[in-house]
Write a protein that holds these residues in place. Structure first.
Motif, PDB file in Angstrom:
ATOM      1  N   MET A   1      14.842   7.397   4.378  1.00  0.00           N
ATOM      2  CA  MET A   1      13.801   6.453   4.682  1.00  0.00           C
ATOM      3  C   MET A   1      13.221   5.897   3.386  1.00  0.00           C
ATOM      4  SD  MET A   1      11.638   7.771   7.988  1.00  0.00           S
ATOM      5  CE  MET A   1      10.942   9.163   7.161  1.00  0.00           C
ATOM      6  N   TYR A   2      12.667   4.700   3.502  1.00  0.00           N
ATOM      7  CA  TYR A   2      12.024   4.033   2.380  1.00  0.00           C
ATOM      8  C   TYR A   2      10.637   3.553   2.808  1.00  0.00           C
ATOM      9  CZ  TYR A   2      16.188   4.036  -0.488  1.00  0.00           C
ATOM     10  OH  TYR A   2      17.246   4.431  -1.254  1.00  0.00           O
ATOM     11  N   ALA A   3       9.722   3.494   1.860  1.00  0.00           N
ATOM     12  CA  ALA A   3       8.369   3.040   2.146  1.00  0.00           C
ATOM     13  C   ALA A   3       7.936   2.023   1.103  1.00  0.00           C
ATOM     14  CB  ALA A   3       7.401   4.214   2.161  1.00  0.00           C
ATOM     15  N   ALA A   4       7.069   1.116   1.550  1.00  0.00           N
ATOM     16  CA  ALA A   4       6.436   0.159   0.654  1.00  0.00           C
ATOM     17  C   ALA A   4       4.932   0.281   0.861  1.00  0.00           C
ATOM     18  CB  ALA A   4       6.912  -1.258   0.947  1.00  0.00           C
ATOM     19  N   VAL A   5       4.212   0.464  -0.229  1.00  0.00           N
ATOM     20  CA  VAL A   5       2.755   0.584  -0.176  1.00  0.00           C
ATOM     21  C   VAL A   5       2.172  -0.585  -0.954  1.00  0.00           C
ATOM     22  CG1 VAL A   5       0.769   2.008  -0.799  1.00  0.00           C
ATOM     23  CG2 VAL A   5       2.911   3.092  -0.049  1.00  0.00           C
ATOM     24  N   ARG A   6       1.229  -1.289  -0.318  1.00  0.00           N
ATOM     25  CA  ARG A   6       0.571  -2.419  -0.964  1.00  0.00           C
ATOM     26  C   ARG A   6      -0.935  -2.152  -0.973  1.00  0.00           C
ATOM     27  NH1 ARG A   6       4.830  -4.039   1.903  1.00  0.00           N
ATOM     28  NH2 ARG A   6       3.722  -4.244   3.859  1.00  0.00           N
ATOM     29  N   ARG A   7      -1.549  -2.261  -2.149  1.00  0.00           N
ATOM     30  CA  ARG A   7      -2.994  -2.025  -2.301  1.00  0.00           C
ATOM     31  C   ARG A   7      -3.646  -3.355  -2.657  1.00  0.00           C
ATOM     32  NH1 ARG A   7      -6.807   2.076  -4.099  1.00  0.00           N
ATOM     33  NH2 ARG A   7      -8.406   1.080  -5.381  1.00  0.00           N
ATOM     34  N   TYR A   8      -4.589  -3.773  -1.807  1.00  0.00           N
ATOM     35  CA  TYR A   8      -5.316  -5.020  -1.994  1.00  0.00           C
ATOM     36  C   TYR A   8      -6.747  -4.708  -2.407  1.00  0.00           C
ATOM     37  CZ  TYR A   8      -1.460  -6.967   0.749  1.00  0.00           C
ATOM     38  OH  TYR A   8      -0.225  -7.330   1.205  1.00  0.00           O
ATOM     39  N   GLU A   9      -7.219  -5.318  -3.495  1.00  0.00           N
ATOM     40  CA  GLU A   9      -8.593  -5.134  -3.954  1.00  0.00           C
ATOM     41  C   GLU A   9      -9.330  -6.466  -3.838  1.00  0.00           C
ATOM     42  OE1 GLU A   9      -8.391  -3.479  -7.883  1.00  0.00           O
ATOM     43  OE2 GLU A   9      -7.598  -1.575  -7.149  1.00  0.00           O
ATOM     44  N   GLY A  10     -10.646  -6.392  -3.671  1.00  0.00           N
ATOM     45  CA  GLY A  10     -11.457  -7.600  -3.566  1.00  0.00           C
ATOM     46  C   GLY A  10     -11.399  -8.251  -2.204  1.00  0.00           C
ATOM     47  N   VAL A  11     -11.077  -7.486  -1.157  1.00  0.00           N
ATOM     48  CA  VAL A  11     -10.982  -8.025   0.201  1.00  0.00           C
ATOM     49  C   VAL A  11     -12.365  -8.508   0.621  1.00  0.00           C
ATOM     50  CG1 VAL A  11     -10.361  -7.525   2.583  1.00  0.00           C
ATOM     51  CG2 VAL A  11      -9.073  -6.466   0.711  1.00  0.00           C
ATOM     52  N   THR A  12     -12.459  -9.771   1.044  1.00  0.00           N
ATOM     53  CA  THR A  12     -13.757 -10.374   1.334  1.00  0.00           C
ATOM     54  C   THR A  12     -14.284 -10.051   2.726  1.00  0.00           C
ATOM     55  OG1 THR A  12     -12.718 -12.438   2.055  1.00  0.00           O
ATOM     56  CG2 THR A  12     -13.351 -12.261  -0.284  1.00  0.00           C
TER      57      THR A  12
END
Length: 94
Positions: free
Chosen positions: A1-12
């Motif tokens: 299995m493979y995973a992708a993690v995305r971290r978003y900062e400054g979400v309004t």
């Protein structure tokens, strides 16, 4: 299995971002070949994190492309900063 993690900062607007992801993006992820799971997490203080899990690397890579497209077309005003993206093989799970 493979995973992708995305971290978003400054979400309004985390609540609105969550609604749009749930209604618009989750169905897109489910269509990616090899889809296993998708999670969208409100980490507080304007930080949101997504985790996509796929049976193979191709699915994880495709999720990164589709996420970028969806954010650009639907969430640009809510997610003003580019995400930190980390992807790789799952080596342990529970």
């Amino acid at each position: 299995m493979y995973a992708a993690v995305r971290r978003y900062e400054g979400v309004t607007d985390p609540a609105e971002a969550g609604r749009l992801v749930d209604e618009g993006f989750v169905p897109i992820m489910r269509q990616v070949p090899g889809f296993v799971a998708y999670y969208w997490v409100d980490a507080g203080q304007g930080v949101m994190v997504s985790t996509s899990v796929f049976r193979d690397r191709a699915g994880a890579d495709e999720s990164i492309v589709r996420a970028a497209d969806f954010v650009r077309e639907n969430l640009a005003s809510l997610l003003p900063n580019p995400p930190q993206v980390t992807a790789g093989e799952v080596v342990a799970s529970g």
